[in-house]
Every structure is written in structure tokens, then in C-alpha cells.
Design a protein around this motif. Structure first.
Motif, mmCIF file in Angstrom:
data_model
loop_
_atom_site.group_PDB
_atom_site.id
_atom_site.type_symbol
_atom_site.label_atom_id
_atom_site.label_comp_id
_atom_site.label_asym_id
_atom_site.label_seq_id
_atom_site.Cartn_x
_atom_site.Cartn_y
_atom_site.Cartn_z
ATOM 1 N N THR A 157 -18.968 6.118 12.278
ATOM 2 C CA THR A 157 -17.975 5.820 11.347
ATOM 3 C C THR A 157 -17.887 6.143 10.455
ATOM 4 N N THR A 158 -16.828 7.233 9.821
ATOM 5 C CA THR A 158 -16.403 7.307 8.456
ATOM 6 C C THR A 158 -16.002 6.059 7.807
ATOM 7 N N LEU A 159 -16.608 5.902 6.468
ATOM 8 C CA LEU A 159 -16.179 4.732 5.518
ATOM 9 C C LEU A 159 -14.993 5.313 5.112
ATOM 10 N N ALA A 160 -14.006 4.114 4.938
ATOM 11 C CA ALA A 160 -12.277 4.877 3.148
ATOM 12 C C ALA A 160 -13.675 4.025 2.542
ATOM 13 N N VAL A 161 -12.636 5.533 1.370
ATOM 14 C CA VAL A 161 -13.396 5.943 0.024
ATOM 15 C C VAL A 161 -12.792 6.100 -0.806
ATOM 16 N N GLY A 162 -11.702 5.711 -1.862
ATOM 17 C CA GLY A 162 -10.915 5.772 -2.837
ATOM 18 C C GLY A 162 -11.926 5.483 -3.831
ATOM 19 N N PHE A 217 -15.013 3.267 -8.067
ATOM 20 C CA PHE A 217 -14.752 3.738 -6.422
ATOM 21 C C PHE A 217 -14.234 2.356 -6.157
ATOM 22 N N TYR A 218 -14.086 2.858 -5.193
ATOM 23 C CA TYR A 218 -14.701 1.682 -3.415
ATOM 24 C C TYR A 218 -15.067 2.217 -2.542
ATOM 25 N N ILE A 219 -16.422 2.007 -1.294
ATOM 26 C CA ILE A 219 -16.555 2.332 -0.015
ATOM 27 C C ILE A 219 -16.645 1.397 0.756
ATOM 28 N N GLY A 220 -16.078 1.987 1.911
ATOM 29 C CA GLY A 220 -15.381 0.961 2.635
ATOM 30 C C GLY A 220 -14.681 -0.474 2.473
ATOM 31 N N GLY A 221 -15.155 -1.661 3.075
ATOM 32 C CA GLY A 221 -14.115 -2.568 2.931
ATOM 33 C C GLY A 221 -15.105 -3.928 1.769
ATOM 34 N N ASN A 222 -16.736 -3.543 1.313
ATOM 35 C CA ASN A 222 -17.124 -4.681 0.861
ATOM 36 C C ASN A 222 -17.829 -4.212 -0.353
#
Length: 1022
Positions: free
Chosen positions: A908-913, A943-948
């Protein structure tokens, strides 16, 4: 006659026998303490306590005593209040028995096995040590560790019968012979004040005195009685046999005896620390020397020196501040010689050792050339936690280290260490090359040593945000993440975009329910482009929902042309893009965020400022359009009186409770540096100041700026008190005149109340606005009005930013704030990202999970963080729109090298922004800023990585050498990518950040010494 004579003799014999019996019983009691042991042991058995859940309803904390103050026991009631204000609640606390409450209610000291050594324990989220301090630093672990010669010397000097094994029930608190002698001597002093009066204290009462009596001193007979009773009850708390307790007394005295205080070290307690601090002696070596039989030659000399030092400190306790100071050291040496001879006469010291001790000089450590500094090995995470904890408890770091407290931190210790080690290795050119960090706009091998890095990683949990990593590679004590003010460049665009989308959401709330005809009839101010666009959009949009409107707002286009000049911050400014290829574009705001294009955000900030001008209650912005409006003077007077108070209150809150020095420092830190601005402020705040004082002030604030004496003299005359009134001076300084006035007023009257301040500012509130209308040229009039309105608009924008975690009390009132000129902190940017990740709810950010005070004592108290629901500070639709926009920065923007970089074990690729930012902070020198003095260069990725998980990574160089660096925010982006393998195991859903869920497992355990479980407790971008 004979009968009565016989009767008198019989009565006399009976009386003599009775008195003899009483004397025999008294003598026996004095020798054996049999009756005392029986009574006091029974009495002490009921003086117990247990630990109960929640706050105790029966506990009495000490109110004085050096030991209780140092351990933090005296402050526990206040600490409880402070922690409650910060979201902590007691989960377990000691509860006294009724008998113990009654006993301590009479003023006696609580009987329990006291600690001789304690300090701060800081554990990570796994319960593993992050930091530990123990005071005293050196000590005897148990009675067996005390060399017999040391114990014999102490008893000979202070309490010779202490360990008499033939008297198993002996009360160690009272030596009746010494006590009687002392009482008679005190009576004798009533007749002759010069009569020498020896003390009657035993080791037991001395310990009570220096631990628990006020200031560690016996002020009167009542205090002496309290010490004796408390020591007696404490001696029998474990039963009638006291020999084990007497051994503990000797051990405790050696470990805790007060021995004054040393410069650079602080207070000195215990023989071990005393030997090291005052003589530079190794405690273990001294004990080894005194435990061995007398040697020969140099070995014997070393033994003599050790004995002399030990005996000297045992004597010094009587007057430590005198004997250990330079003025008393000769007297101490003479007394030491006397006692060494007496010890030898008593057979406690061999003649050879006596002679060796007398031959050795009493040589003290040179505390200037060789200061007694305790070793310290602090990681940045532990330093940050200690600083935060000290602030929470209103204690210094020195005091905090000596409290009897354990703290559970949220940091992930292994990950903290791994990240710190990784960032530290980036100074190695080969390692940096292996991580892809060498190259254009990255690092250069020749200058890598000057770059510092900071990183923090936060995890969102059900109970709030937990900081898992907080570290930096600087060699300074303060923490860059929380303690700095850096220009972090284009990361400020994220704050501007958040404010823009919040305004759009507010406009949607105002207009979405109206028909197209109703919307078209709404009058919109000429410069309020955001309101006009919102009405036009809602008038024609098929989908009028807020998410759709926010997406449309992100698709609005702004010119990226650098050809326009902007009137902002009281002057005309121009801005450039990082890439000249963007100059001819008109990108959407979404595209401008992805490419971090400067000019669209400058123009967006202008729209935000102008919109805000018209939203401030009572604003005079509308009057810019009509010079003949007859309401201008009347409206301005009302505005000055009513709305002037609004702005004055904002400034009041900013400075309330500060000292004059803190007020001026806060004000000057928010002032954009410049010679004229600073001179204008100085001459207002210090009207009697001499030119030399102005020179010192300017050189301190402008660092290496080239200011000649002639230039300073010119500034001194130009900005004389009579040269400007308050509004003009505020205009020159580019600050709100009311803020300048308040700084001056509170500097002179820091104790002034709010009503007094309002009354005192009545004329100033009128003057601040009236002067703007005295010129007959509307253009000049409007530019000044606009400057003031811009300052006020930025006050409102600052309120919005502060709600989202902006850490400073001031924004630079300029469009350049959109590009980072107002500064920021990495930790504050992480908090903003946390709000976005958590759908607009601001959760408290925890670094400390729980606290455990006074474990195993009658004052034991545990605190845990109260779960908090958080505060909604942003509409969830705005947060969702920002997350999507930030993800596109990674997918196709300035952070695209991170695209697809974080994959879990299952693929699973984690969402990164995130948002990148590069800051090149310089002071412009010369006309038009032709030359510049570099202050720092920064490159940041929030940044954020994943949801948490979310955080920041920053690279920075501070000082003039920053001018030689060319790295941009691609550097922290690449570093974060390289750190992926060490971060990913903690990002797995089941890993929960690599830390267990916080919990406190405590069971109430009755008894005198309950054992409880431990707490698991150029502003540009590429």
C-alpha cells in the motif's frame, strides 16, 4: 515517742527505696529505652498511609524544610493546580490514616523511610530511559559500602553510642547525657552569655533539622522538641528494635549532610559530592583507601590525605558556609588536626595514618580554573521535554532535576536516536553523496559542516497529538523546532492559502442561501475582490456546495508577472519568482501552490488584506473612495474612540503581565529592523537617551550594519521627541501608533490596569487617526490611511493565523508575509499540518504523557493527561481541500521526488502531502538594497504521511556564512525520502507510531512504604 520515731525511719526507708527504685528504673530507661520502645513502636504502627485512586481527601504536604523543598514536596499543591490548567489530573495519590493526619496536624514531621537520593527520571513512550539525574550524584549504596573507619570517625565526632549493639532498643534521637549537659549550658548562658554551650543533637535530630526544619535551622526550643519527637517516632516505625534504623541514620547522614554551595555547581549535599566538589577527590578511591590497612610511602600519604578530607567535611557541617569559604579554611584545618589526634588517642586511627593525615595539607579545588561540573549527556528530545516540563511546573532546570519525579514522554526513544544519528551523519560527504544530497541547489562537500538540521514527527492518536521525534543537530541548548524564529520561506503560502479558503467558506455561509437576483443586488466594495468573486460564483454555479466552491477557489487564476509594483508596508515593493519561466503565466492557485510561484500568492495576499479591511467593524476603508464624504471626520472620531480600544486591547493582551524589559524586547523582536525605524522607536521610548545610547542600541539590533558616528548623530537629531507626534512616529516605525504608545506607557507603569490604560490613552486614540486627514492631497492622504488600514487588517489576519497555531504575537504588515517575512517555527507548522490532517480540529499536542511525584512516600501523586476532544478551528471542507492541494505538491510539484516513496509492507502506498519553503534572510544595505548582510538560509518541508503522521524537516545555516549556500527545499525533501526505511516500520497501521497506547496501571497498596508499578507513561522555492 519510740513508735513515731520508728515510723519516721520506716517512711524514710520506704522513700529512699522508692527513689532508688525510680533512679534505677530511670537509669535503665536511659540506657535501654525499653519503655520508649514499647510505647513509641505501638504508636508509630498506626501512623500509616496507602495509595488511592484519584485525588486524596486526607493528605498533608510539608510547608518548609530544605529537603522537602528540593524534592518538590512543598510545591505539590501548587504543582497540582498548574498541571490542572494544562490538562493533567491526579489518578492516584497517597491517603493518610486518621492517626497520621492527627500526628502531622500537630506539626510533627511525617515518619517514613526517606530517600537519600532522588531526581528527574524521563522515560520514552516504551518506558525506556531518555534522561536521568540523581542528586546527590555520589553516594553510599548501603551501610556495607561505608568503610568502618569513616563510620567510626563520624560517630566519634557526632554520636559515639549510635551503633551500640548491647542496647537493641536504644532511642537514637536522644542522648540524655549530652541533652542534660546542653540544657544546663543553656541555663548557664542566661547568667553568662559568653559561656560555651555545646549542642545536644544526635545524628537523628540533626537529620530532622537539616531536612525538615524551616531553613534547616533550630530557631528555638520548640523546634528542637519537634525534631526530637519526630526523630523518636521515626526510629520506632518498624518496631522496638532500632539497630537497623541506627545503621540507616549513619548511612543517611553521610549521604545527605549539607556542605554549603559551590559556584557553578550549586548546593552540595553528602560526603561523596562534598569530597568531589570541594577537594576534587574521587569518591570511590577515597573509600578504597580508607577501607585498606595503613600502607607505606605514597600509598600511606594518599590514605592520610583521604582521612583528612573526610574528617574536615564532618567538622565543616557545623558551619559549612564559613568553614568551606576561603575565610574559614585555616580554622577548619586546625580543627581537623585536633580531631585526627583525638581519633588516634581513642584507638580509631593508627599512629602511622595519623601522622600521614597531619602531614597532608587541606588543599581545596580551584573552582574557577577547575569548576565542579556534573557530566551531562542530553539528547535534543530530552532537552525539549525538560524545558517544557520546567515551564509547566514553574521551576528552573536546576530545580527540576532535583525534584523527586518521573515523567513519561511521548517520544519514541529508538526512533529519536536513529533520526538523530542519521542527521548527524549528513556532515560526512560520502554518506551525504550516498543519500543523493550532493549537487546543484543541494549540498556542496566543502561547506557541509555549516548546515544544521531539525526534524519533528507527530502522531495523531485518539487522545491528541503525540510528538514521537523532536531533534536537531545544533550544538545549542535551545530547541530549533520550538525555540526559534526563522524565515521559512514559502511554507507561509500554506498559511495564506488556509486563510483564503477560510474566507471563501465564510462567504459561502453568508451568501449560499440567496437567489441569483438577491446576490446581484448586493453592493460590493470596489477593492473587495474576494466578495465579488464569491457572489459571481454563487450566482451562476450549478453546484453551490461548499466543497465545490472551494475547488473553484483553488482554480482561480492570478498573474505571475513580476512587473507590477505593490504599495505595502508603507512603501513600494517589487517581488520576483524563483523560476523566470513562470513570469508570463497566470496559473491557478492550485498550480501556484504546486510550483511554489511567488507572485500569485503576493496578489492573493493583497486580496485577503483588502477583503479584511472591509470586514473590520467600524473600518474607514470605504472612505478611501470618497474624499468629500462629510462623515469622514465624525466617523474617524467615533472610530478612534471605540475601535481604537479594540486594537489597544489586542496590544494589551500581547504585553500584559510582562516586565518593562520583556515588553520592549517583545515589541522590538516584532519590528522589521531598519536604522530610521529603530531610531524613531528609541527616541520615543527613551527621550532623554544620549547619542551614545542610541548608537549602542542600533549596533546591537542591526548587528554588522555600517553606522558611522555622523549617521547616528543625524538619526538622533532627525527623530528627536519634538520632531514627530505619535501618529507620525508610528508611521515612520511602521507600527501601529497605539502599540508604540502602549509599550512606552507600560514600560513606565507596568502595574497599570486596563481601565487606567484606556483612560490614559483617550487623547492618543483620537490623535492616531485625526492626523491622517490634515493633508490637502488626497493621494498622500489615502496612502497613509491605507498604511494604517493595512496594519489593522494584519491584526485580524494574525488572529486567524494564531488560531491555527502561529506562534508569534505579530505579523509584518506587508504582502511579503505571504513569502515568509514574518517568520515561523517548524513545530508551529507541524501543528498547522495536524489541524489539516485532523479535518480542521486542533488537538492538543502532547510531549508529556504522565507524571509520578514522590513515589513510595506519603506524598505520592500520579498525574495523567486528560483526553481532550480538541477545538474546531477550521471547517472540515477547508481541511479536505488543503489536503488535496498539498498532495498535488508531492504528486507533481516541488516535492515530487517523494511521489510513491512511502509503501507499507503489504504494498500500500501511503498518501503524502506537504509544502516546501526556502528562506534567504538578509538585511538590505545601501540604496535599493544593493548590498545585503546574510542572516540565515533555511529550507523546510512540512508534510503529512498517511492519515496519522505529520511533521517538518528543516535544513538551515545561521550567520553571515549563509550567503555562500545555495540549497533549496529540495534538500529536506530528499532527506525525508532517504529516511523512509527507518520511518516506515513506525507508520504501519498496527505499529501505532511504534509506541503502546498510553496507560497508567496503579493499584492502591496499603502500608508505610507501598511499592507501585511504574508509569507506562529570497524567498523562493525550486
Amino acid at each position: 515517742m519510740g513508735f513515731f520515731r520508728l515510723l519516721r525511719w520506716l517512711l524514710l526507708i520506704v522513700l529512699l527505696v522508692g527513689l532508688t527504685a525510680l533512679a534505677i528504673l530511670a537509669a535503665d530507661e536511659i540506657h535501654s529505652s525499653r519503655l520508649q520502645a514499647r510505647y513509641l513502636a505501638r504508636y508509630a504502627a498506626d501512623l500509616n498511609y496507602g495509595v488511592v485512586e484519584g485525588a486524596s481527601d486526607a493528605i498533608r504536604f510539608p510547608t518548609h524544610g530544605p529537603f522537602d523543598q528540593r524534592m518538590g514536596y512543598v510545591d505539590l499543591p501548587l504543582i497540582t493546580q498548574r498541571l490542572a490548567e494544562r490538562g493533567f489530573v491526579p489518578t492516584h495519590q497517597a491517603r493518610f490514616s486518621d492517626e497520621l493526619m492527627n500526628y502531622t496536624g500537630h506539626g510533627f514531621f511525617t515518619p517514613y523511610r526517606e530517600k537519600t537520593r532522588a531526581g528527574l527520571d524521563l522515560a520514552d513512550c516504551h518506558g525506556e530511559p531518555l534522561y536521568q539525574f540523581r542528586y546527590p550524584y555520589r553516594h553510599y549504596a548501603d551501610f556495607a559500602a561505608v568503610p568502618p573507619l569513616v563510620g567510626q570517625a563520624l560517630m566519634f565526632i557526632e554520636n559515639r553510642d549510635l551503633l551500640d549493639a548491647s542496647r537493641p532498643r536504644l532511642n537514637p534521637a536522644v542522648d540524655w547525657v549530652r541533652f542534660t549537659r546542653a540544657v544546663l549550658a543553656q541555663i548557664g548562658r542566661m547568667v553568662n552569655e559568653d559561656l560555651d554551650a555545646p549542642g545536644g543533637s544526635t545524628l537523628a535530630t540533626q537529620i530532622e533539622k537539616y531536612r525538615h526544619s524551616p531553613d534547616g535551622v533550630t530557631y528555638d526550643a520548640r523546634e528542637k522538641l519537634r525534631q526530637m519527637v519526630s526523630a523518636s517516632v521515626r526510629a520506632y516505625r518498624g518496631g522496638e528494635e532500632t539497630l537497623p534504623v541506627r545503621r540507616e541514620l549513619l548511612l543517611d547522614y553521610l549521604n545527605t549532610v549539607p556542605l554549603s554551595a559551590a559556584p557553578g555547581h550549586g548546593e552540595v549535599n553528602g560526603l561523596g559530592d562534598g569530597l568531589w566538589v570541594w577537594f576534587g577527590a574521587d569518591f570511590d578511591k577515597v573509600n578504597a583507601l580508607l577501607a585498606a590497612p595503613p600502607g607505606e610511602g605514597s600509598a600511606l600519604a594518599a590514605q592520610g590525605r583521604a582521612l583528612r578530607q573526610v574528617v574536615a567535611l564532618m567538622i565543616a557541617h557545623r558551619r559549612p558556609s564559613f568553614y568551606l569559604a576561603r575565610s574559614g579554611r585555616d580554622d577548619l584545618a586546625q580543627l581537623t588536626d585536633s580531631y585526627v589526634r583525638l581519633l588516634a588517642d581513642a584507638g580509631a586511627v593508627a599512629p602511622a595514618l595519623r601522622d600521614a593525615a597531619l602531614a597532608e595539607p587541606l588543599k581545596f579545588r580551584d573552582l574557577v580554573a577547575d569548576p565542579a561540573l556534573l557530566p551531562a549527556d542530553l539528547g535534543k528530545g530530552a532537552t525539549a521535554i525538560r524545558a517544557r516540563l520546567a515551564g509547566m511546573l514553574d521551576a528552573s532546570l536546576y530545580e527540576l532535576d532535583r525534584f523527586d519525579v518521573a515523567a513519561a514522554a511521548t517520544l519514541n526513544g529508538p526512533l529519536q536516536q536513529a533520526v538523530s544519528d542519521f542527521l548527524g551523519k549528513l556532515r560526512d560527504p560520502e554518506f551525504a553523496r550516498s543519500q543523493g544530497l550532493i549537487g546543484e541547489r543541494m549540498l556542496a562537500p566543502a561547506t557541509m559542516d555549516g548546515v544544521r538540521y531539525s526534524f519533528n514527527l507527530v502522531e495523531r492518536t485518539p487522545g491528541g497529538n503525540r510528538v514521537r521525534v523532536q531533534t536537531d543537530t545544533s550544538d545549542q541548548l535551545f530547541d530549533i523546532n520550538e525555540g526559534s524564529k526563522l524565515e521559512l520561506g514559502s511554507t507561509a503560502k500554506l498559511r495564506v492559502l488556509a486563510t483564503y479558503l477560510e474566507i471563501v467558506a465564510e462567504l459561502h455561509g453568508r451568501f449560499a442561501g440567496q437567489s441569483a437576483d438577491e446576490l446581484r443586488r448586493i453592493k460590493v466594495e470596489q477593492r473587495d475582490n474576494l466578495t465579488r468573486w464569491a457572489i459571481e460564483y454563487l450566482s451562476s454555479a450549478r453546484d453551490g456546495s461548499l466543497p465545490a466552491m472551494l475547488e473553484a477557489a483553488l482554480e482561480r487564476r492570478y498573474s505571475a508577472s513580476p512587473g507590477e509594483s505593490f504599495f505595502t508596508g508603507g512603501g513600494v515593493h517589487t517581488f520576483n519568482n524563483f523560476n523566470a519561466g513562470d513570469n508570463d503565466r497566470s496559473p491557478t492557485m492550485r498550480e501556484a501552490l504546486q510550483g511554489s510561484i511567488n507572485l500569485p500568492f503576493v496578489r492573493l495576499m493583497r486580496d485577503v488584506v483588502r477583503h479584511t479591511m472591509y470586514q473590520v467593524p467600524g473600518s474607514t476603508a470605504q472612505l478611501l473612495d470618497d474624499a468629500d464624504d462629510p462623515r469622514r471626520m465624525q466617523y474617524l472620531a467615533r472610530f478612534a474612540d471605540r475601535e481604537g480600544q479594540v486594537f489597544l486591547r489586542r496590544f494589551w493582551r500581547k504585553y500584559q503581565g510582562k516586565t518593562p524589559a520583556e515588553i520592549q524586547a517583545t515589541f522590538l523582536d516584532g519590528l522589521r529592523p531598519g536604522a530610521d525605524r529603530l531610531a524613531a522607536v528609541f527616541r520615543y521610548l527613551s527621550p532623554q537617551g544620549a547619542p551614545e545610547e542610541l548608537a549602542a542600541f542600533l549596533r546591537k539590533r542591526l548587528a554588522d550594519a555600517d553606522l558611522t558616528d555622523a549617521r547616528i548623530g543625524q538619526l538622533y537629531q532627525r527623530h528627536a521627541p519634538e520632531a514627530f507626534d505619535l501618529p507620525d512616529r508610528g508611521y515612520v516605525a511602521r507600527v501601529h501608533p497605539l502599540e508604540l504608545w502602549l509599550v512606552g506607557y507600560l514600560s513606565a507603569k507596568p502595574e497599570a490596569s486596563w481601565p487606567e490604560t484606556v483612560e490614559a490613552s483617550a487623547d492618543e486614540r483620537q490623535a492616531v487617526y485625526r492626523w491622517l486627514f490634515r493633508t490637502r492631497f488626497k493621494g498622500a492622504q489615502d496612502s497613509r490611511i491605507y498604511t494604517m488600514l493595512e496594519v489593522e487588517a494584519f491584526l485580524e489576519i494574525h488572529r486567524r493565523w494564531a488560531r491555527l497555531g502561529y506562534p508569534f504575537g505579530h505579523l509584518v504588515p506587508s504582502y511579503a508575509t505571504a513569502l515568509g517575512s514574518s517568520g515561523d517555527r517548524p513545530a508551529a507548522l507541524a501543528e498547522l499540518m495536524g489541524i489539516i490532517v485532523n479535518d480542521g480540529v486542533r488537538l492538543p499536542t502532547a510531549r508529556i504523557e504522565g507524571l509520578h511525584f514522590a513515589a513510595g512516600t506519603p506524598y505520592e501523586t500520579r498525574f495523567a493527561r486528560r483526553a481532550a476532544a480538541g477545538e474546531r478551528v477550521m471547517p472540515p471542507e477547508v481541511a479536505a481541500a488543503l489536503r488535496n492541494a498539498l498532495s498535488e505538491v508531492v504528486e507533481g510539484g516541488t516535492a515530487r521526488r517523494l511521489s510513491g516513496a512511502f509503501k507499507l509492507a503489504d504494498g500500500t502506498t501511503l498518501a503524502v502531502g506537504g509544502k516546501t519553503g526556502t528562506g534567504d534572510n538578509r538585511i538590505a544595505i545601501g540604496r535599493g538594497g544593493a548590498r545585503g548582510l546574510a542572516l540565515n538560509r533555511t529550507a523546510t518541508f512540512v508534510f503529512y504521511i498517511g492519515g496519522n503522521h505529520f511533521g517538518t524537516l528543516t535544513a538551515y545555516v545561521i550567520g553571515p556564512e549563509a550567503a555562500s549556500y545555495r540549497f533549496t527545499s529540495g534538500l529536506p525533501v530528499q532527506i525525508l525520502k532517504s529516511m523512509g526505511p527507518m520511518l516506515l516500520p513506525r507508520l504501519e497501521p498496527q505499529a501505532a507510531g511504534g509506541c503502546p497506547s498510553p496507560r497508567l496501571e496503579v493499584a492502591a497498596t496499603p502500608g508505610n512504604n507501598p511499592t507501585l508499578p511504574t508509569t507506562t507513561m529570497e524567498t523562493a522555492d525550486e
